[in-house]
Design a protein around this motif. Structure first.
Motif, short mmCIF file in Angstrom:
data_model
loop_
_atom_site.label_atom_id
_atom_site.label_comp_id
_atom_site.label_asym_id
_atom_site.label_seq_id
_atom_site.Cartn_x
_atom_site.Cartn_y
_atom_site.Cartn_z
N VAL A 115 3.97 -3.47 -5.10
CA VAL A 115 3.12 -4.64 -5.04
C VAL A 115 3.67 -5.74 -5.94
CG1 VAL A 115 1.07 -3.28 -4.45
CG2 VAL A 115 1.54 -3.84 -6.85
N ALA A 116 3.29 -6.97 -5.67
CA ALA A 116 3.77 -8.10 -6.47
C ALA A 116 2.91 -8.32 -7.71
CB ALA A 116 3.78 -9.37 -5.61
N ASP A 117 1.62 -8.00 -7.62
CA ASP A 117 0.67 -8.28 -8.69
C ASP A 117 -0.28 -7.09 -8.78
OD1 ASP A 117 -1.85 -9.14 -9.88
OD2 ASP A 117 -1.05 -11.18 -9.80
N LEU A 118 -0.18 -6.33 -9.84
CA LEU A 118 -0.98 -5.11 -9.98
C LEU A 118 -2.47 -5.41 -10.02
CD1 LEU A 118 -0.88 -2.03 -10.23
CD2 LEU A 118 -0.76 -2.33 -12.71
N GLU A 119 -2.89 -6.43 -10.75
CA GLU A 119 -4.31 -6.75 -10.85
C GLU A 119 -4.88 -7.14 -9.49
OE1 GLU A 119 -6.10 -5.96 -13.47
OE2 GLU A 119 -4.24 -5.35 -14.45
N HIS A 177 -4.37 9.14 -4.47
CA HIS A 177 -4.05 9.02 -3.06
C HIS A 177 -3.09 7.86 -2.84
CE1 HIS A 177 -7.93 11.28 -2.51
NE2 HIS A 177 -7.11 11.95 -1.72
N ILE A 178 -3.24 6.82 -3.68
CA ILE A 178 -2.39 5.64 -3.58
C ILE A 178 -1.86 5.30 -4.96
CG2 ILE A 178 -2.27 3.20 -2.94
CD1 ILE A 178 -4.63 3.72 -1.02
N GLY A 179 -0.55 5.18 -5.04
CA GLY A 179 0.09 4.67 -6.25
C GLY A 179 0.47 3.22 -5.99
N LEU A 180 0.29 2.38 -6.99
CA LEU A 180 0.62 0.96 -6.90
C LEU A 180 1.57 0.65 -8.05
CD1 LEU A 180 -3.08 -0.19 -6.53
CD2 LEU A 180 -1.41 -0.08 -4.66
#
Length: 164
Positions: free
Chosen positions: A20-24, A57-60
């Protein structure tokens, strides 16, 4: 190429890890809109979210993508992540969450075996939210083979089932 030994039928996809580009911003979508629970953070670079207390279930992560843009059309990569809901009521709740957050659908399909909603996350990753029909309702050919279809999903009917 044929595989003489099929994979163990108990094998499941355990999790998906998305750049992702922006974690928040990603957490605002996955936790704030879809309702996943934040399980762990690695500072400002990665987070793991889940449903039901599973480790993730999802890593970001932003390890290779901080500030990046989605891949252009016509390139290889992830088509979509499919998130299986346990009941039709839970899928309806997900649809209401999307509507309330102003997140547009890119499609809604009845596949015979399932009902599915299609959208993109804030980074352009394809997301499918779906519920399976009971196995005995799956469409089959006269020879008994699975016959999935793609028909327009009646969203009004889906939304009306919330109060039914």
């Amino acid at each position: 190429m044929t595989n003489p030994r099929p994979i163990d039928p108990g094998v499941r996809i355990g999790h998906v890890h998305l750049k992702v580009a922006d974690l928040e911003r990603a957490l605002a979508f996955y936790c704030g809109v879809l309702g996943f629970e934040l399980m762990q953070r690695y500072g400002t670079q990665a987070a793991f979210v889940s449903a039901g207390g599973y480790h993730h279930h999802i890593g970001l992560n932003t390890w290779e993508s901080q500030g990046g843009s989605p891949p252009p059309p016509g390139t290889t990569g992830l088509y979509h992540v499919a998130i299986l809901y346990p009941t039709r009521a839970a899928l309806v709740d997900a649809l209401y969450r999307l509507v309330e957050a102003g997140i547009p659908l890119q499609g809604a399909s009845d596949h015979g075996v399932s009902e599915a909603l299609y959208l993109s996350d804030p980074d352009g990753n394809g997301i499918e939210l779906y519920v399976d029909r009971p196995l005995d309702q799956w469409p089959r050919t006269s020879e008994g083979e699975l016959q999935m279809v793609t028909r327009r999903l009646d969203l009004q009917n889906l939304l009306a089932s919330r109060t039914a």
